[in-house]
Motif scaffolding. Structure first.
Motif, short mmCIF file in Angstrom:
data_model
loop_
_atom_site.label_atom_id
_atom_site.label_comp_id
_atom_site.label_asym_id
_atom_site.label_seq_id
_atom_site.Cartn_x
_atom_site.Cartn_y
_atom_site.Cartn_z
N PRO A 1 24.63 -89.39 -1.13
CA PRO A 1 24.06 -90.73 -1.32
C PRO A 1 24.35 -91.74 -0.21
N GLU A 2 25.37 -91.51 0.60
CA GLU A 2 25.77 -92.50 1.60
C GLU A 2 25.20 -92.17 2.98
N PRO A 3 24.41 -93.07 3.56
CA PRO A 3 23.83 -92.82 4.88
C PRO A 3 24.88 -92.73 5.99
N GLU A 4 26.05 -93.29 5.80
CA GLU A 4 27.08 -93.29 6.84
C GLU A 4 28.21 -92.30 6.53
N SER A 5 27.97 -91.35 5.67
CA SER A 5 29.01 -90.41 5.25
C SER A 5 29.28 -89.34 6.31
N PHE A 6 30.38 -88.62 6.12
CA PHE A 6 30.69 -87.48 6.99
C PHE A 6 29.61 -86.41 6.84
N THR A 7 29.07 -86.27 5.65
CA THR A 7 27.99 -85.30 5.42
C THR A 7 26.81 -85.59 6.34
N ARG A 8 26.52 -86.87 6.58
CA ARG A 8 25.43 -87.24 7.49
C ARG A 8 25.76 -86.85 8.92
N ALA A 9 27.03 -86.95 9.30
CA ALA A 9 27.44 -86.50 10.63
C ALA A 9 27.26 -84.98 10.74
N VAL A 10 27.58 -84.27 9.66
CA VAL A 10 27.36 -82.82 9.62
C VAL A 10 25.87 -82.53 9.79
N LEU B 1 13.06 -81.68 7.28
CA LEU B 1 14.19 -82.25 6.54
C LEU B 1 13.76 -82.78 5.17
N ILE B 2 14.50 -82.35 4.16
CA ILE B 2 14.38 -82.94 2.82
C ILE B 2 15.70 -83.63 2.54
N ASP B 3 15.64 -84.95 2.39
CA ASP B 3 16.81 -85.75 2.05
C ASP B 3 16.66 -86.14 0.58
N LEU B 4 17.39 -85.45 -0.28
CA LEU B 4 17.20 -85.62 -1.72
C LEU B 4 17.42 -87.05 -2.19
N TYR B 5 18.42 -87.73 -1.64
CA TYR B 5 18.67 -89.12 -2.06
C TYR B 5 17.63 -90.07 -1.49
N ALA B 6 17.28 -89.92 -0.22
CA ALA B 6 16.27 -90.81 0.37
C ALA B 6 14.92 -90.63 -0.32
N ASP B 7 14.64 -89.40 -0.75
CA ASP B 7 13.39 -89.12 -1.46
C ASP B 7 13.45 -89.49 -2.93
N GLU B 8 14.63 -89.93 -3.38
CA GLU B 8 14.84 -90.24 -4.80
C GLU B 8 14.41 -89.08 -5.69
N PHE B 9 14.85 -87.89 -5.30
CA PHE B 9 14.51 -86.68 -6.04
C PHE B 9 15.08 -86.75 -7.45
N GLU B 10 14.27 -86.40 -8.43
CA GLU B 10 14.70 -86.37 -9.83
C GLU B 10 15.22 -84.97 -10.15
N PRO B 11 16.54 -84.82 -10.34
CA PRO B 11 17.11 -83.49 -10.57
C PRO B 11 16.93 -82.98 -12.00
N LYS B 12 16.64 -83.88 -12.89
CA LYS B 12 16.57 -83.53 -14.31
C LYS B 12 15.17 -82.99 -14.63
N ILE B 13 15.13 -81.87 -15.32
CA ILE B 13 13.86 -81.31 -15.75
C ILE B 13 13.51 -81.90 -17.12
N ASP C 1 11.29 -70.33 7.50
CA ASP C 1 11.88 -69.03 7.84
C ASP C 1 13.37 -69.01 7.51
N MET C 2 13.96 -70.20 7.43
CA MET C 2 15.38 -70.29 7.09
C MET C 2 15.62 -71.55 6.26
N LEU C 3 16.69 -71.51 5.48
CA LEU C 3 17.09 -72.64 4.64
C LEU C 3 18.49 -73.06 5.05
N VAL C 4 18.66 -74.35 5.30
CA VAL C 4 19.97 -74.89 5.66
C VAL C 4 20.32 -75.96 4.64
N LEU C 5 21.47 -75.82 4.00
CA LEU C 5 21.94 -76.75 2.97
C LEU C 5 23.14 -77.51 3.49
N VAL C 6 23.10 -78.84 3.39
CA VAL C 6 24.20 -79.70 3.86
C VAL C 6 24.59 -80.60 2.70
N TYR C 7 25.84 -80.45 2.25
CA TYR C 7 26.30 -81.21 1.08
C TYR C 7 27.81 -81.16 0.97
#
Length: 193
Positions: A10-19, A36-48, A76-82
């Protein structure tokens, strides 16, 4: 190759963003196209929702996640950063899996009940994550997030999919030098994909 990068923090200035920045630079340096898919910036709804559950249970596809499913199918590839939370992926990322990796997108079920992978276009997976606890604590807990990446995802991508796991353990006590070294390691891992 086309890399679908999914970031969850959720934080744009987090260490995860540096990663994320290190990962993206490494991928681009190797000539990969980055989507790039940014789940928080896209306000992705995780609940089904109940309606979505009924659609998925009947073998239907979800309109609300169709764009993400299309982008995943084109990669061709999936990269997950979290950041790892409670030994696994954050709830929003877990919700992304539950709403995007559905029957008809990530797999199909044969008449005999066998799961047939549908995302065999994904030949490589990379996870770049951090843990608040030490490597030993994570091993004792069973490393659920790592197992999900190394085993569960392969059921929909294919068992030959190469999985790269890059983790910074004990981040809460990591020095600036250790964090900087991790960013370099993540970038190098992304360049090798």
């Amino acid at each position: 190759m086309k890399a679908l990068v999914v970031v969850c923090h959720p934080e744009p200035e987090s260490f995860t963003r540096a990663v994320l920045d290190s990962v993206t630079k490494g991928l681009v340096a190797s000539g990969h196209d980055v989507d790039l898919i940014d789940l928080y910036a896209d306000e992705f709804e995780p609940k089904i929702s109940e309606d979505e559950w009924n659609i998925v249970s009947a073998g239907g596809l979800l309109e609300s996640t169709a764009d993400h499913a299309r982008r995943l199918s084109a990669a061709d590839m999936l990269v997950l950063v979290y950041p790892t939370l409670w030994s696994a992926q954050p709830a929003m990322l877990k919700g992304w899996f539950e709403r995007v990796f559905i029957n008809g997108v990530a797999y199909s079920v044969t008449p005999s009940g066998t799961l047939q992978p549908a995302l065999t276009n994904i030949s490589k997976v990379m996870v770049a994550t951090s843990h608040g606890s030490t490597k030993l604590i994570n091993m004792l807990e069973g490393e659920a997030g790592k197992l999900m990446a190394q085993r569960t995802l392969r059921t929909v991508f294919g068992w030959r999919t190469k999985v790269t796991w890059v983790a910074l353990y004990d981040i809460d006590r990591a020095s600036d030098a250790k964090r900087t070294a991790f960013l370099a390691r993540v970038g190098q891992a992304a360049r090798r994909l």
